[in-house]
Design an enzyme around this catalytic site. Structure first.
Site, short mmCIF file in Angstrom:
data_model
loop_
_atom_site.label_atom_id
_atom_site.label_comp_id
_atom_site.label_asym_id
_atom_site.label_seq_id
_atom_site.Cartn_x
_atom_site.Cartn_y
_atom_site.Cartn_z
N HIS A 1 14.37 47.06 35.73
CA HIS A 1 14.03 48.12 36.67
C HIS A 1 15.09 48.32 37.75
CE1 HIS A 1 10.26 47.54 34.63
NE2 HIS A 1 10.17 46.30 35.08
N ASN B 1 15.22 41.30 26.55
CA ASN B 1 14.14 41.50 27.51
C ASN B 1 14.73 41.18 28.88
OD1 ASN B 1 11.96 41.50 29.22
ND2 ASN B 1 10.60 40.39 27.83
N ARG C 1 7.64 49.63 38.11
CA ARG C 1 8.08 49.27 36.76
C ARG C 1 8.30 50.51 35.88
NH1 ARG C 1 7.09 43.62 36.76
NH2 ARG C 1 5.31 43.19 38.07
N HIS D 1 9.82 44.60 25.99
CA HIS D 1 8.93 44.12 27.05
C HIS D 1 7.64 43.66 26.41
CE1 HIS D 1 11.47 45.50 30.29
NE2 HIS D 1 11.67 46.60 29.59
N LEU D 2 7.20 42.49 26.79
CA LEU D 2 5.93 41.98 26.28
C LEU D 2 4.77 42.86 26.72
CD1 LEU D 2 6.86 38.37 27.20
CD2 LEU D 2 6.16 39.00 24.89
N SER D 3 4.80 43.24 27.98
CA SER D 3 3.73 44.05 28.54
C SER D 3 4.06 45.53 28.41
CB SER D 3 3.52 43.70 30.02
OG SER D 3 4.68 44.05 30.77
N ASP E 1 25.26 48.97 32.44
CA ASP E 1 26.66 49.27 32.14
C ASP E 1 27.20 48.34 31.06
OD1 ASP E 1 26.69 51.31 33.98
OD2 ASP E 1 27.77 50.20 35.53
N TYR F 1 1.23 38.49 29.97
CA TYR F 1 2.34 38.19 29.06
C TYR F 1 1.95 37.34 27.85
CZ TYR F 1 5.00 39.99 33.01
OH TYR F 1 5.49 40.80 34.00
C1 DQA Z 1 8.67 42.19 31.39
C2 DQA Z 1 8.19 43.34 32.27
C3 DQA Z 1 8.92 43.34 33.59
O1 DQA Z 1 8.44 44.39 34.42
C4 DQA Z 1 8.70 42.04 34.32
O2 DQA Z 1 9.45 42.01 35.51
C5 DQA Z 1 9.00 40.85 33.47
C6 DQA Z 1 8.54 40.85 32.08
C7 DQA Z 1 7.85 42.12 30.07
O3 DQA Z 1 8.31 41.44 29.14
O4 DQA Z 1 6.75 42.69 29.98
O5 DQA Z 1 9.55 39.86 33.93
O6 DQA Z 1 10.01 42.41 31.03
#
Ligand code: DQA
Length: 151
Positions: free
Chosen positions: A80, A74, A111, A100-102, A87, A24
Protein backbone atom coordinates in the site's frame (compact mmCIF):
# COMPACT_ATOMS: atom_id res chain seq x y z
CA UNK A 1 14.31 -29.28 -16.24
CA UNK A 2 13.13 -27.44 -13.13
CA UNK A 3 11.66 -23.97 -13.32
CA UNK A 4 13.29 -21.46 -10.94
CA UNK A 5 10.73 -19.31 -9.11
CA UNK A 6 11.20 -16.87 -6.26
CA UNK A 7 8.55 -16.46 -3.56
CA UNK A 8 8.92 -13.23 -1.61
CA UNK A 9 7.04 -12.26 1.53
CA UNK A 10 7.16 -8.86 3.16
CA UNK A 11 6.89 -7.55 6.71
CA UNK A 12 5.01 -9.45 9.40
CA UNK A 13 4.33 -12.46 7.20
CA UNK A 14 6.91 -14.36 9.25
CA UNK A 15 4.27 -14.25 12.00
CA UNK A 16 1.64 -16.14 10.00
CA UNK A 17 -0.02 -18.78 12.11
CA UNK A 18 -0.15 -16.57 15.18
CA UNK A 19 -0.94 -13.18 13.62
CA UNK A 20 -4.68 -12.41 13.33
CA UNK A 21 -5.69 -15.96 12.30
CA UNK A 22 -9.24 -14.77 11.66
CA UNK A 23 -7.85 -12.63 8.85
CA UNK A 24 -4.82 -14.55 7.64
CA UNK A 25 -5.61 -18.15 8.62
CA UNK A 26 -3.59 -20.45 10.84
CA UNK A 27 -1.01 -21.78 8.40
CA UNK A 28 2.54 -20.69 9.10
CA UNK A 29 4.75 -19.33 6.34
CA UNK A 30 6.87 -22.50 6.56
CA UNK A 31 3.74 -24.61 6.04
CA UNK A 32 2.71 -22.54 3.03
CA UNK A 33 6.19 -22.96 1.55
CA UNK A 34 6.16 -26.71 2.20
CA UNK A 35 2.76 -27.01 0.50
CA UNK A 36 4.17 -25.27 -2.58
CA UNK A 37 7.22 -27.54 -2.67
CA UNK A 38 5.00 -30.61 -2.46
CA UNK A 39 2.49 -29.37 -5.04
CA UNK A 40 5.09 -28.26 -7.60
CA UNK A 41 7.99 -30.74 -7.69
CA UNK A 42 8.91 -29.35 -11.10
CA UNK A 43 9.70 -25.93 -9.58
CA UNK A 44 13.01 -24.95 -8.02
CA UNK A 45 11.78 -22.55 -5.32
CA UNK A 46 13.76 -19.79 -3.63
CA UNK A 47 11.79 -18.57 -0.60
CA UNK A 48 12.58 -15.30 1.13
CA UNK A 49 10.89 -13.14 3.75
CA UNK A 50 12.01 -9.71 4.91
CA UNK A 51 10.68 -6.84 6.98
CA UNK A 52 11.96 -4.09 4.73
CA UNK A 53 11.50 -3.04 1.12
CA UNK A 54 15.25 -2.86 0.55
CA UNK A 55 15.85 -6.56 1.14
CA UNK A 56 12.88 -7.50 -1.06
CA UNK A 57 14.16 -5.23 -3.82
CA UNK A 58 17.62 -6.80 -3.57
CA UNK A 59 16.03 -10.23 -3.92
CA UNK A 60 14.04 -9.17 -6.98
CA UNK A 61 17.22 -7.86 -8.58
CA UNK A 62 18.98 -11.12 -7.75
CA UNK A 63 16.12 -13.17 -9.20
CA UNK A 64 16.30 -11.07 -12.35
CA UNK A 65 20.08 -11.45 -12.60
CA UNK A 66 19.83 -15.17 -11.83
CA UNK A 67 17.24 -15.64 -14.57
CA UNK A 68 14.42 -16.82 -12.37
CA UNK A 69 11.34 -17.51 -14.46
CA UNK A 70 9.18 -15.33 -12.26
CA UNK A 71 8.27 -14.31 -8.76
CA UNK A 72 5.35 -14.46 -6.38
CA UNK A 73 5.26 -11.45 -4.08
CA UNK A 74 3.19 -10.80 -0.99
CA UNK A 75 4.44 -7.35 -0.06
CA UNK A 76 2.38 -7.22 3.18
CA UNK A 77 1.79 -3.61 4.18
CA UNK A 78 4.37 -2.41 1.67
CA UNK A 79 1.76 -3.19 -1.00
CA UNK A 80 0.00 0.00 0.00
CA UNK A 81 2.98 2.30 0.35
CA UNK A 82 6.18 1.33 -1.43
CA UNK A 83 6.90 3.14 -4.68
CA UNK A 84 10.44 1.74 -4.52
CA UNK A 85 9.15 -1.84 -4.49
CA UNK A 86 6.82 -1.07 -7.38
CA UNK A 87 9.71 0.45 -9.32
CA UNK A 88 11.78 -2.69 -8.70
CA UNK A 89 9.00 -4.92 -10.04
CA UNK A 90 8.73 -2.69 -13.10
CA UNK A 91 12.49 -2.62 -13.58
CA UNK A 92 13.10 -6.36 -13.68
CA UNK A 93 12.25 -8.45 -16.71
CA UNK A 94 10.37 -10.96 -14.61
CA UNK A 95 6.68 -11.74 -14.40
CA UNK A 96 5.63 -11.03 -10.82
CA UNK A 97 2.28 -12.03 -9.34
CA UNK A 98 1.15 -10.20 -6.21
CA UNK A 99 -0.61 -12.29 -3.59
CA UNK A 100 -2.62 -11.28 -0.55
CA UNK A 101 -4.02 -13.85 1.82
CA UNK A 102 -6.87 -11.57 2.80
CA UNK A 103 -9.29 -9.79 0.51
CA UNK A 104 -7.74 -6.36 0.88
CA UNK A 105 -10.60 -4.86 -1.15
CA UNK A 106 -13.02 -5.75 1.62
CA UNK A 107 -10.89 -4.20 4.37
CA UNK A 108 -9.88 -0.74 5.60
CA UNK A 109 -9.69 2.25 3.27
CA UNK A 110 -5.91 2.46 3.61
CA UNK A 111 -5.61 -1.01 2.08
CA UNK A 112 -7.54 -0.04 -1.04
CA UNK A 113 -4.58 1.58 -2.70
CA UNK A 114 -2.29 -1.06 -4.18
CA UNK A 115 0.91 0.75 -5.12
CA UNK A 116 2.93 -2.27 -6.26
CA UNK A 117 0.16 -4.18 -8.04
CA UNK A 118 0.11 -2.01 -11.15
CA UNK A 119 3.59 -3.21 -12.05
CA UNK A 120 2.65 -6.88 -11.57
CA UNK A 121 1.20 -9.36 -14.03
CA UNK A 122 -1.81 -9.72 -11.79
CA UNK A 123 -3.06 -9.96 -8.24
CA UNK A 124 -4.62 -12.77 -6.23
CA UNK A 125 -6.35 -11.59 -3.08
CA UNK A 126 -8.61 -13.15 -0.51
CA UNK A 127 -8.07 -16.81 -1.30
CA UNK A 128 -5.80 -17.56 1.65
CA UNK A 129 -2.72 -19.74 1.14
CA UNK A 130 -4.24 -21.12 -2.08
CA UNK A 131 -3.48 -17.74 -3.61
CA UNK A 132 0.23 -18.65 -3.61
CA UNK A 133 -0.50 -21.93 -5.40
CA UNK A 134 -2.63 -20.20 -7.99
CA UNK A 135 0.07 -17.62 -8.60
CA UNK A 136 2.70 -20.35 -9.02
CA UNK A 137 0.38 -22.26 -11.35
CA UNK A 138 0.05 -19.14 -13.51
CA UNK A 139 3.82 -18.68 -13.66
CA UNK A 140 4.43 -22.36 -14.45
CA UNK A 141 1.89 -22.23 -17.25
CA UNK A 142 3.34 -18.97 -18.54
CA UNK A 143 6.60 -20.76 -19.08
CA UNK A 144 9.80 -19.05 -20.00
CA UNK A 145 11.77 -16.26 -18.30
CA UNK A 146 11.96 -12.71 -19.56
CA UNK A 147 8.36 -12.55 -20.70
CA UNK A 148 8.23 -8.80 -20.10
CA UNK A 149 10.26 -5.83 -21.15
CA UNK A 150 11.75 -3.98 -18.18
CA UNK A 151 10.00 -0.66 -17.60
C1 DQA B 1 -1.56 -8.84 3.38
C2 DQA B 1 -2.54 -7.66 3.35
C3 DQA B 1 -1.85 -6.38 3.78
O1 DQA B 1 -2.78 -5.31 3.78
C4 DQA B 1 -1.29 -6.52 5.17
O2 DQA B 1 -0.58 -5.36 5.54
C5 DQA B 1 -0.44 -7.74 5.33
C6 DQA B 1 -0.90 -8.99 4.74
C7 DQA B 1 -2.28 -10.17 3.04
O3 DQA B 1 -1.58 -11.14 2.74
O4 DQA B 1 -3.51 -10.25 3.13
O5 DQA B 1 0.58 -7.73 5.99
O6 DQA B 1 -0.58 -8.64 2.39
Amino acid sequence: MSLPLTVLNGPNLNLLGERAPGTYGDATLAEIEETLRAAFPEVDFAFFQASGAGALIDRLHAAHAGKAAGAVLNPGGLAHTSVALRDAVAAVALPVVEVHLSNVHAREDFRQRLVVAGACEGVVAGLGPRGYSLAVRFLVESGSPGAREPG
